[in-house]
Design a protein around this motif. Structure first.
Motif, PDB file in Angstrom:
ATOM      1  N   ARG A   1      -7.214   2.932 -14.192  1.00  0.00           N
ATOM      2  CA  ARG A   1      -7.665   2.847 -15.599  1.00  0.00           C
ATOM      3  C   ARG A   1      -6.176   2.687 -16.792  1.00  0.00           C
ATOM      4  NH1 ARG A   1     -11.079   7.449 -12.843  1.00  0.00           N
ATOM      5  NH2 ARG A   1      -9.415   8.684 -14.211  1.00  0.00           N
ATOM      6  N   HIS A   2      -5.505   2.958 -16.054  1.00  0.00           N
ATOM      7  CA  HIS A   2      -3.949   3.150 -17.248  1.00  0.00           C
ATOM      8  C   HIS A   2      -2.986   1.873 -16.467  1.00  0.00           C
ATOM      9  CE1 HIS A   2      -5.558   7.391 -17.548  1.00  0.00           C
ATOM     10  NE2 HIS A   2      -5.192   6.550 -18.658  1.00  0.00           N
ATOM     11  N   PHE A   3      -2.939   0.952 -15.282  1.00  0.00           N
ATOM     12  CA  PHE A   3      -2.602   0.197 -14.701  1.00  0.00           C
ATOM     13  C   PHE A   3      -2.857  -0.979 -13.946  1.00  0.00           C
ATOM     14  CE2 PHE A   3       0.301   4.259 -14.880  1.00  0.00           C
ATOM     15  CZ  PHE A   3       1.015   4.125 -15.604  1.00  0.00           C
ATOM     16  N   ARG A   4      -2.769  -2.259 -14.586  1.00  0.00           N
ATOM     17  CA  ARG A   4      -2.864  -3.321 -13.304  1.00  0.00           C
ATOM     18  C   ARG A   4      -2.323  -2.915 -12.355  1.00  0.00           C
ATOM     19  NH1 ARG A   4      -1.514  -8.721 -16.201  1.00  0.00           N
ATOM     20  NH2 ARG A   4      -3.257  -9.313 -14.818  1.00  0.00           N
ATOM     21  N   MET A   5      -3.309  -2.861 -11.395  1.00  0.00           N
ATOM     22  CA  MET A   5      -2.799  -2.987  -9.794  1.00  0.00           C
ATOM     23  C   MET A   5      -3.565  -4.000  -8.705  1.00  0.00           C
ATOM     24  SD  MET A   5      -3.542   1.387  -9.398  1.00  0.00           S
ATOM     25  CE  MET A   5      -4.080   1.413  -7.867  1.00  0.00           C
ATOM     26  N   PHE A   6      -2.431  -4.376  -8.489  1.00  0.00           N
ATOM     27  CA  PHE A   6      -2.930  -5.775  -7.439  1.00  0.00           C
ATOM     28  C   PHE A   6      -2.410  -5.406  -5.757  1.00  0.00           C
ATOM     29  CE2 PHE A   6      -1.459  -7.329 -11.075  1.00  0.00           C
ATOM     30  CZ  PHE A   6      -2.445  -7.933 -11.739  1.00  0.00           C
ATOM     31  N   LEU A   7      -3.338  -5.654  -4.778  1.00  0.00           N
ATOM     32  CA  LEU A   7      -3.044  -4.957  -3.491  1.00  0.00           C
ATOM     33  C   LEU A   7      -2.128  -6.372  -3.121  1.00  0.00           C
ATOM     34  CD1 LEU A   7      -4.217  -2.452  -1.464  1.00  0.00           C
ATOM     35  CD2 LEU A   7      -3.475  -4.966  -0.584  1.00  0.00           C
ATOM     36  N   ILE A   8      -1.090  -5.820  -1.895  1.00  0.00           N
ATOM     37  CA  ILE A   8      -0.339  -7.252  -1.563  1.00  0.00           C
ATOM     38  C   ILE A   8      -0.056  -6.789   0.238  1.00  0.00           C
ATOM     39  CG2 ILE A   8       1.436  -8.022  -3.231  1.00  0.00           C
ATOM     40  CD1 ILE A   8       3.350  -6.604  -2.268  1.00  0.00           C
ATOM     41  N   THR A   9      -1.157  -7.260   0.985  1.00  0.00           N
ATOM     42  CA  THR A   9      -0.608  -7.158   1.732  1.00  0.00           C
ATOM     43  C   THR A   9      -0.699  -8.667   2.720  1.00  0.00           C
ATOM     44  OG1 THR A   9      -1.982  -5.908   3.675  1.00  0.00           O
ATOM     45  CG2 THR A   9      -3.278  -7.362   2.016  1.00  0.00           C
ATOM     46  N   ASN A  10       0.383  -8.385   4.116  1.00  0.00           N
ATOM     47  CA  ASN A  10       0.820  -9.611   5.278  1.00  0.00           C
ATOM     48  C   ASN A  10      -0.997  -8.787   6.426  1.00  0.00           C
ATOM     49  OD1 ASN A  10       2.508 -10.466   4.088  1.00  0.00           O
ATOM     50  ND2 ASN A  10       4.088  -8.779   5.727  1.00  0.00           N
ATOM     51  N   GLY A  11      -1.452 -10.798   6.676  1.00  0.00           N
ATOM     52  CA  GLY A  11      -2.338 -10.324   7.529  1.00  0.00           C
ATOM     53  C   GLY A  11      -3.156 -11.523   7.470  1.00  0.00           C
ATOM     54  N   VAL A  12      -3.963 -11.106   8.093  1.00  0.00           N
ATOM     55  CA  VAL A  12      -5.619 -12.300   8.446  1.00  0.00           C
ATOM     56  C   VAL A  12      -6.735 -11.901   7.387  1.00  0.00           C
ATOM     57  CG1 VAL A  12      -7.422 -13.057   9.545  1.00  0.00           C
ATOM     58  CG2 VAL A  12      -5.032 -12.377  11.059  1.00  0.00           C
ATOM     59  N   ALA A  13      -6.863 -12.544   6.823  1.00  0.00           N
ATOM     60  CA  ALA A  13      -8.227 -12.190   5.013  1.00  0.00           C
ATOM     61  C   ALA A  13      -9.645 -11.332   6.257  1.00  0.00           C
ATOM     62  CB  ALA A  13      -8.982 -13.328   4.527  1.00  0.00           C
ATOM     63  N   LYS A  14      -9.432 -12.158   7.766  1.00  0.00           N
ATOM     64  CA  LYS A  14     -11.409 -11.517   7.772  1.00  0.00           C
ATOM     65  C   LYS A  14     -10.971  -9.793   8.064  1.00  0.00           C
ATOM     66  CE  LYS A  14     -10.547 -14.081  12.028  1.00  0.00           C
ATOM     67  NZ  LYS A  14     -11.548 -14.736  13.745  1.00  0.00           N
ATOM     68  N   THR A  15      -9.370  -9.416   8.995  1.00  0.00           N
ATOM     69  CA  THR A  15      -9.444  -8.378   9.276  1.00  0.00           C
ATOM     70  C   THR A  15      -9.026  -7.408   8.184  1.00  0.00           C
ATOM     71  OG1 THR A  15      -8.420  -9.444  11.216  1.00  0.00           O
ATOM     72  CG2 THR A  15      -8.198  -7.120  11.328  1.00  0.00           C
ATOM     73  N   GLN A  16      -8.240  -8.032   7.008  1.00  0.00           N
ATOM     74  CA  GLN A  16      -7.831  -7.759   5.421  1.00  0.00           C
ATOM     75  C   GLN A  16      -8.950  -7.244   4.915  1.00  0.00           C
ATOM     76  OE1 GLN A  16      -5.486  -5.881   7.565  1.00  0.00           O
ATOM     77  NE2 GLN A  16      -3.494  -6.260   6.051  1.00  0.00           N
ATOM     78  N   ARG A  17      -9.702  -7.932   4.590  1.00  0.00           N
ATOM     79  CA  ARG A  17     -10.777  -7.532   3.206  1.00  0.00           C
ATOM     80  C   ARG A  17     -11.825  -6.352   4.526  1.00  0.00           C
ATOM     81  NH1 ARG A  17      -9.227 -10.044  -0.601  1.00  0.00           N
ATOM     82  NH2 ARG A  17      -8.029 -11.846  -1.679  1.00  0.00           N
ATOM     83  N   PRO A  18     -11.964  -6.991   5.143  1.00  0.00           N
ATOM     84  CA  PRO A  18     -13.496  -5.699   5.452  1.00  0.00           C
ATOM     85  C   PRO A  18     -12.575  -4.045   5.448  1.00  0.00           C
ATOM     86  CG  PRO A  18     -13.656  -7.786   7.015  1.00  0.00           C
ATOM     87  CD  PRO A  18     -11.918  -7.570   6.312  1.00  0.00           C
ATOM     88  N   ARG A  19     -11.251  -3.820   6.109  1.00  0.00           N
ATOM     89  CA  ARG A  19     -10.546  -3.487   5.973  1.00  0.00           C
ATOM     90  C   ARG A  19     -10.935  -2.112   4.999  1.00  0.00           C
ATOM     91  NH1 ARG A  19      -5.577  -3.478   9.772  1.00  0.00           N
ATOM     92  NH2 ARG A  19      -6.130  -4.064  11.219  1.00  0.00           N
TER      93      ARG A  19
END
Length: 122
Positions: A5-23
């Protein structure tokens, strides 16, 4: 939720999208982030400058001094963030406090609660 609510937040991650996004969806954390950057989709991985450049470009021209990379990996998160000119915060979950040498974070915390004084400047 409070931070998003107070900050713009972005998530950065290494990996494969079909694994990371469902997780991330299953964890319920995805809703707190404005955008999620998965290395496979970016075409580069942390700690490369190419990865951080792609992420920074998507942030819309904010000053680098307004960015804080928070991560548990000294090699991908802290070294990558430092190398690109971002402030960094190393989160250590259980391990003993490391002895930093060449690569040093700007902050070191043991819990996400410890972020509050850093982010709010108190």
């Amino acid at each position: 939720g409070r931070l998003s609510r107070h900050f713009r937040m972005f998530l950065i991650t290494n990996g494969v999208a079909k694994t990371q996004r469902p997780r991330l969806r299953e964890s319920g954390l995805d809703i707190f982030f404005e955008k999620i950057f998965v290395s496979e989709e970016v075409g580069a991985a942390k700690p490369s400058a190419t990865y951080f450049e792609a992420v920074y470009k998507e942030m819309g021209g904010i000053p680098k001094s307004d960015v804080l990379v928070i991560g548990d990996s000294m090699t991908s998160d802290i070294a990558g963030g430092n190398g690109f000119g971002f402030d960094t915060c190393h989160i250590i979950w259980d391990d003993p406090m490391p002895e930093y040498d060449v690569c040093k974070p700007d902050y070191t915390i043991r819990s996400l609660q410890e972020l509050l004084p850093i982010l709010y400047g108190c």
